[in-house]
Design an enzyme around this catalytic site. Structure first.
Site, PDB file in Angstrom:
ATOM      1  N   ARG A   1       2.692  12.253  -9.611  1.00 59.53           N
ATOM      2  CA  ARG A   1       3.116  10.878  -9.332  1.00 59.53           C
ATOM      3  C   ARG A   1       4.575  10.652  -9.718  1.00 59.53           C
ATOM      4  O   ARG A   1       5.249   9.782  -9.189  1.00 59.53           O
ATOM      5  CB  ARG A   1       2.270   9.875 -10.128  1.00 59.53           C
ATOM      6  CG  ARG A   1       0.852   9.712  -9.647  1.00 59.53           C
ATOM      7  CD  ARG A   1       0.247   8.483 -10.310  1.00 59.53           C
ATOM      8  NE  ARG A   1      -1.201   8.482 -10.279  1.00 59.53           N
ATOM      9  CZ  ARG A   1      -1.933   8.012  -9.254  1.00 59.53           C
ATOM     10  NH1 ARG A   1      -1.351   7.519  -8.209  1.00 59.53           N
ATOM     11  NH2 ARG A   1      -3.258   8.044  -9.311  1.00 59.53           N
TER      12      ARG A   1
ATOM     13  N   ASP B   1      -3.871   5.939   5.877  1.00 59.28           N
ATOM     14  CA  ASP B   1      -4.353   7.232   6.362  1.00 59.28           C
ATOM     15  C   ASP B   1      -5.452   6.959   7.400  1.00 59.28           C
ATOM     16  O   ASP B   1      -5.156   6.667   8.546  1.00 59.28           O
ATOM     17  CB  ASP B   1      -4.843   8.011   5.129  1.00 59.28           C
ATOM     18  CG  ASP B   1      -5.259   9.425   5.419  1.00 59.28           C
ATOM     19  OD1 ASP B   1      -4.570  10.118   6.171  1.00 59.28           O
ATOM     20  OD2 ASP B   1      -6.284   9.866   4.871  1.00 59.28           O
TER      21      ASP B   1
ATOM     22  N   PHE C   1      -0.888  16.324   3.398  1.00 58.94           N
ATOM     23  CA  PHE C   1      -1.237  15.675   2.139  1.00 58.94           C
ATOM     24  C   PHE C   1       0.040  15.607   1.300  1.00 58.94           C
ATOM     25  O   PHE C   1       0.672  16.627   1.038  1.00 58.94           O
ATOM     26  CB  PHE C   1      -2.343  16.425   1.391  1.00 58.94           C
ATOM     27  CG  PHE C   1      -2.970  15.559   0.335  1.00 58.94           C
ATOM     28  CD1 PHE C   1      -3.955  14.644   0.667  1.00 58.94           C
ATOM     29  CD2 PHE C   1      -2.537  15.622  -0.980  1.00 58.94           C
ATOM     30  CE1 PHE C   1      -4.507  13.806  -0.301  1.00 58.94           C
ATOM     31  CE2 PHE C   1      -3.082  14.794  -1.942  1.00 58.94           C
ATOM     32  CZ  PHE C   1      -4.077  13.888  -1.603  1.00 58.94           C
TER      33      PHE C   1
ATOM     34  N   GLU D   1       0.865  -1.191   0.000  1.00 60.70           N
ATOM     35  CA  GLU D   1       0.000   0.000   0.000  1.00 60.70           C
ATOM     36  C   GLU D   1       0.899   1.238   0.000  1.00 60.70           C
ATOM     37  O   GLU D   1       2.010   1.201   0.542  1.00 60.70           O
ATOM     38  CB  GLU D   1      -0.891  -0.103   1.252  1.00 60.70           C
ATOM     39  CG  GLU D   1      -1.548   1.146   1.757  1.00 60.70           C
ATOM     40  CD  GLU D   1      -2.838   1.498   1.078  1.00 60.70           C
ATOM     41  OE1 GLU D   1      -2.777   1.743  -0.136  1.00 60.70           O
ATOM     42  OE2 GLU D   1      -3.883   1.567   1.757  1.00 60.70           O
ATOM     43  N   ASP D   2       0.450   2.322  -0.592  1.00 60.38           N
ATOM     44  CA  ASP D   2       1.270   3.536  -0.566  1.00 60.38           C
ATOM     45  C   ASP D   2       1.190   4.239   0.791  1.00 60.38           C
ATOM     46  O   ASP D   2       2.192   4.474   1.439  1.00 60.38           O
ATOM     47  CB  ASP D   2       0.900   4.487  -1.719  1.00 60.38           C
ATOM     48  CG  ASP D   2      -0.576   4.874  -1.755  1.00 60.38           C
ATOM     49  OD1 ASP D   2      -1.381   4.310  -0.983  1.00 60.38           O
ATOM     50  OD2 ASP D   2      -0.942   5.748  -2.566  1.00 60.38           O
TER      51      ASP D   2
END
Ligand code: IMP
Length: 183
Positions: free
Chosen positions: A167, A105, A154, A101-102
């Site tokens: 990206r 959160d 963010f 997973e990146d």
């Protein structure tokens, strides 16, 4: 498209990410030692750069598959509803699986996807997230491995986007909204 102009402040350099991935790869090799094959499942789209670097560091027999779950869309807030947009190509029953997973959160995505994969009865399922924002957590879940814990910012870059932008940055940066035009 993002509605407000913003600039990106560097948070984690490409060199720091690469060094951390080397350490994580050694830990993963130790954890899955003796497994004939490791199925590495990348959660699209944010993990695509991380998974590419990670699998090249892991000295094991590896298969790669991808799953796409709904994300933030064009917003910086989680929808909390997780939908599977693209499922795995292969079967994972009885196999050794690592979910990549990146960012964790709120935790809704990791929790939902983990439950989905567990329902397919892999031999073992472990999880790795490049980034973790523990202060944002709304459900009780943590990846087995985390690259970096970060504050409630963010972030973009290294595969991670803001409304599909940024990206391709080689580092992780945090988004800072500004009323001035950054150009
Ligand atoms: P969660 O379900 O709230 O844990 O959100 C996980 C997903 O939200 C991640 O896989 C990302 O796609 C997205 N996300 C969370 N934080 C950020 C961020 O700072 N930048 C870009 N995407 C993010």
């Amino acid at each position: 498209m993002p509605h407000r102009p913003y600039v990106i402040d560097k948070l984690i350099s490409a060199k720091t990410i690469a060094a951390r991935i080397e350490d994580l790869a050694r830990e993963i090799e130790t954890s899955y030692a003796g497994c004939e094959r490791l199925i590495v499942v990348g959660l699209l789209r944010g993990s695509f750069v991380f998974i590419a670097d990670l699998v090249r560091e892991i000295d094991m027999n590896i298969e790669v598959d991808f799953l796409e779950a709904s994300s933030y869309g064009d917003s910086t807030e989680s929808s909390k509803e997780v939908r599977i947009l693209k499922d795995l190509r292969g079967k994972i029953g009885g196999k050794d699986v690592l979910l990549v997973e990146d960012i964790v959160d709120t935790g809704f995505t990791l929790k939902h996807v983990t439950a989905l994969l567990e329902s397919r009865k892999p031999r073992q399922l472990k999880t790795i997230a490049l980034l973790d924002k523990p202060s944002r957590r709304e459900v009780d879940i943590k990846a087995n491995w985390t690259g970096f814990e970060i504050p409630d910012e963010f972030v973009v870059g290294y595969g991670i986007d803001f409304a599909q932008r940024n990206r391709n940055l080689p580092f992780i940066g945090k988004v800072r909204f500004t009323d001035e035009d950054p150009c």
